[in-house]
Design a protein around this motif. Structure first.
Motif, PDB file in Angstrom:
ATOM      1  N   PRO A   1      98.233  24.500  48.891  1.00  0.00           N
ATOM      2  CA  PRO A   1      99.239  25.328  48.231  1.00  0.00           C
ATOM      3  C   PRO A   1     100.679  24.935  48.599  1.00  0.00           C
ATOM      4  N   GLU A   2     100.864  24.271  49.725  1.00  0.00           N
ATOM      5  CA  GLU A   2     102.211  23.871  50.155  1.00  0.00           C
ATOM      6  C   GLU A   2     102.765  22.712  49.330  1.00  0.00           C
ATOM      7  N   TRP A   3     101.924  22.011  48.596  1.00  0.00           N
ATOM      8  CA  TRP A   3     102.409  20.899  47.792  1.00  0.00           C
ATOM      9  C   TRP A   3     103.370  21.346  46.704  1.00  0.00           C
ATOM     10  N   GLY A   4     103.137  22.499  46.119  1.00  0.00           N
ATOM     11  CA  GLY A   4     103.994  22.961  45.033  1.00  0.00           C
ATOM     12  C   GLY A   4     103.728  22.198  43.740  1.00  0.00           C
ATOM     13  N   ASN A   5     104.438  22.587  42.701  1.00  0.00           N
ATOM     14  CA  ASN A   5     104.246  21.999  41.371  1.00  0.00           C
ATOM     15  C   ASN A   5     105.135  20.780  41.207  1.00  0.00           C
ATOM     16  N   ARG A   6     104.655  19.644  41.687  1.00  0.00           N
ATOM     17  CA  ARG A   6     105.400  18.385  41.648  1.00  0.00           C
ATOM     18  C   ARG A   6     104.422  17.237  41.854  1.00  0.00           C
ATOM     19  N   GLU A   7     104.929  16.020  41.774  1.00  0.00           N
ATOM     20  CA  GLU A   7     104.100  14.858  42.072  1.00  0.00           C
ATOM     21  C   GLU A   7     103.915  14.744  43.585  1.00  0.00           C
ATOM     22  N   ILE A   8     102.688  14.421  43.985  1.00  0.00           N
ATOM     23  CA  ILE A   8     102.346  14.328  45.402  1.00  0.00           C
ATOM     24  C   ILE A   8     102.109  12.859  45.729  1.00  0.00           C
ATOM     25  N   ARG A   9     102.813  12.382  46.732  1.00  0.00           N
ATOM     26  CA  ARG A   9     102.788  10.953  47.076  1.00  0.00           C
ATOM     27  C   ARG A   9     101.832  10.670  48.228  1.00  0.00           C
ATOM     28  N   LEU A  10     101.559   9.395  48.399  1.00  0.00           N
ATOM     29  CA  LEU A  10     100.585   8.907  49.376  1.00  0.00           C
ATOM     30  C   LEU A  10     100.831   9.448  50.781  1.00  0.00           C
ATOM     31  N   ILE A  11     102.074   9.423  51.256  1.00  0.00           N
ATOM     32  CA  ILE A  11     102.358   9.868  52.628  1.00  0.00           C
ATOM     33  C   ILE A  11     101.934  11.314  52.835  1.00  0.00           C
ATOM     34  N   GLU A  12     102.209  12.175  51.861  1.00  0.00           N
ATOM     35  CA  GLU A  12     101.822  13.580  51.994  1.00  0.00           C
ATOM     36  C   GLU A  12     100.305  13.735  52.041  1.00  0.00           C
ATOM     37  N   VAL A  13      99.607  12.980  51.206  1.00  0.00           N
ATOM     38  CA  VAL A  13      98.149  13.057  51.184  1.00  0.00           C
ATOM     39  C   VAL A  13      97.572  12.542  52.502  1.00  0.00           C
ATOM     40  N   LEU A  14      98.092  11.416  52.983  1.00  0.00           N
ATOM     41  CA  LEU A  14      97.587  10.862  54.242  1.00  0.00           C
ATOM     42  C   LEU A  14      97.855  11.795  55.417  1.00  0.00           C
ATOM     43  N   THR A  15      99.010  12.425  55.436  1.00  0.00           N
ATOM     44  CA  THR A  15      99.323  13.379  56.506  1.00  0.00           C
ATOM     45  C   THR A  15      98.368  14.566  56.440  1.00  0.00           C
ATOM     46  N   ASP A  16      98.074  15.029  55.242  1.00  0.00           N
ATOM     47  CA  ASP A  16      97.133  16.133  55.065  1.00  0.00           C
ATOM     48  C   ASP A  16      95.730  15.721  55.503  1.00  0.00           C
ATOM     49  N   VAL A  17      95.318  14.504  55.182  1.00  0.00           N
ATOM     50  CA  VAL A  17      94.010  13.997  55.611  1.00  0.00           C
ATOM     51  C   VAL A  17      93.925  14.027  57.145  1.00  0.00           C
ATOM     52  N   MET A  18      94.975  13.547  57.816  1.00  0.00           N
ATOM     53  CA  MET A  18      94.972  13.560  59.283  1.00  0.00           C
ATOM     54  C   MET A  18      94.981  14.987  59.816  1.00  0.00           C
ATOM     55  N   ALA A  19      95.741  15.881  59.191  1.00  0.00           N
ATOM     56  CA  ALA A  19      95.817  17.277  59.637  1.00  0.00           C
ATOM     57  C   ALA A  19      94.460  17.971  59.538  1.00  0.00           C
ATOM     58  N   ARG A  20      93.619  17.507  58.641  1.00  0.00           N
ATOM     59  CA  ARG A  20      92.290  18.100  58.469  1.00  0.00           C
ATOM     60  C   ARG A  20      91.248  17.446  59.368  1.00  0.00           C
ATOM     61  N   GLY A  21      91.685  16.507  60.226  1.00  0.00           N
ATOM     62  CA  GLY A  21      90.799  15.984  61.252  1.00  0.00           C
ATOM     63  C   GLY A  21      90.375  14.540  61.134  1.00  0.00           C
ATOM     64  N   THR A  22      90.736  13.856  60.066  1.00  0.00           N
ATOM     65  CA  THR A  22      90.324  12.463  59.896  1.00  0.00           C
ATOM     66  C   THR A  22      91.385  11.533  60.477  1.00  0.00           C
ATOM     67  N   ALA A  23      90.976  10.666  61.393  1.00  0.00           N
ATOM     68  CA  ALA A  23      91.887   9.638  61.896  1.00  0.00           C
ATOM     69  C   ALA A  23      92.137   8.635  60.775  1.00  0.00           C
ATOM     70  N   LEU A  24      93.278   7.943  60.853  1.00  0.00           N
ATOM     71  CA  LEU A  24      93.681   7.045  59.784  1.00  0.00           C
ATOM     72  C   LEU A  24      94.107   5.704  60.351  1.00  0.00           C
ATOM     73  N   GLY A  25      93.589   4.641  59.771  1.00  0.00           N
ATOM     74  CA  GLY A  25      94.015   3.288  60.089  1.00  0.00           C
ATOM     75  C   GLY A  25      94.708   2.673  58.890  1.00  0.00           C
ATOM     76  N   ILE A  26      95.827   2.028  59.143  1.00  0.00           N
ATOM     77  CA  ILE A  26      96.550   1.298  58.103  1.00  0.00           C
ATOM     78  C   ILE A  26      96.654  -0.141  58.578  1.00  0.00           C
ATOM     79  N   ALA A  27      96.208  -1.068  57.765  1.00  0.00           N
ATOM     80  CA  ALA A  27      96.384  -2.491  58.050  1.00  0.00           C
ATOM     81  C   ALA A  27      97.181  -3.074  56.894  1.00  0.00           C
ATOM     82  N   THR A  28      98.288  -3.728  57.225  1.00  0.00           N
ATOM     83  CA  THR A  28      99.153  -4.282  56.203  1.00  0.00           C
ATOM     84  C   THR A  28      99.836  -5.534  56.722  1.00  0.00           C
ATOM     85  N   SER A  29     100.557  -6.189  55.850  1.00  0.00           N
ATOM     86  CA  SER A  29     101.230  -7.425  56.235  1.00  0.00           C
ATOM     87  C   SER A  29     102.541  -7.119  56.955  1.00  0.00           C
ATOM     88  N   LEU A  30     103.149  -8.160  57.476  1.00  0.00           N
ATOM     89  CA  LEU A  30     104.436  -8.035  58.168  1.00  0.00           C
ATOM     90  C   LEU A  30     105.609  -7.955  57.195  1.00  0.00           C
TER      91      LEU A  30
END
Length: 179
Positions: free
Chosen positions: A64-93
């Protein structure tokens, strides 16, 4: 219909929204029933892409905190971590990734989730994959606007437990060797 592996060929004229919808379903599954294992986003280039269009409020029951707008990757990933899932990101330099990495690191720290986030940057990374508890998305697509909206891409979505386990072993090796 039941399937274990699905291939999607996306271009400007075919399957335009299919990959975005698949990513939405994957992340909704993780948000609603978080996994015990680390989720992985592996891509040479990652941007803060729009994952959910919540302007009509269709995803408000998920957060419900997202509100009526577009939701971006960072918000979703933060929510995933807040719900208990650890997150790994592998990317280039590549410096293209700096804004996302900096913003995600800050968001995790501000939410008290820094211990749930593992980031590795590799010079020659070319693998692309999104690994969540129930599915693996691989293929040619980077997690960028161009990958989702512009480029012709081929992706594979897999739910076979053997394939998920193999991907997890490979992605977790980034942690074991320290990037």
């Amino acid at each position: 219909m039941n399937f274990e592996t699905r291939r999607i060929f996306k271009s400007k004229v075919t399957s335009q929204n299919l990959i975005r919808e698949l990513l939405q379903m994957m992340f909704l599954g993780e948000l609603l029933a978080p996994g015990g294992e680390r989720a992985w986003l592996v891509s040479p280039w990652i941007s803060n892409i729009v994952l959910f269009d919540n302007r009509a409020g269709g995803f408000s029951t998920v957060n419900p905190e997202w509100g009526n707008r577009e939701i971006r990757l960072i918000e979703v990933l933060t929510d995933v971590m807040a719900r208990g899932t650890a997150l790994g990101i592998a990317t280039s330099l590549d410096g293209h990734n700096d804004p996302l990495i900096d913003a995600l690191t800050l968001a995790a720290a501000e939410a008290g989730l820094a211990e749930k986030l593992y980031i590795v940057r590799r010079q020659h990374l070319h693998i692309k994959g999104v690994l969540l508890k129930r599915g693996l998305l691989t293929g040619s697509m980077n997690l960028t606007y161009n990958g989702l909206e512009i480029n012709d891409e081929m992706i594979v979505y897999d739910t076979m437990s053997k394939t998920l386990a193999e991907a997890r072993i490979n992605f977790e090796s980034y942690v074991e060797v320290g990037g």
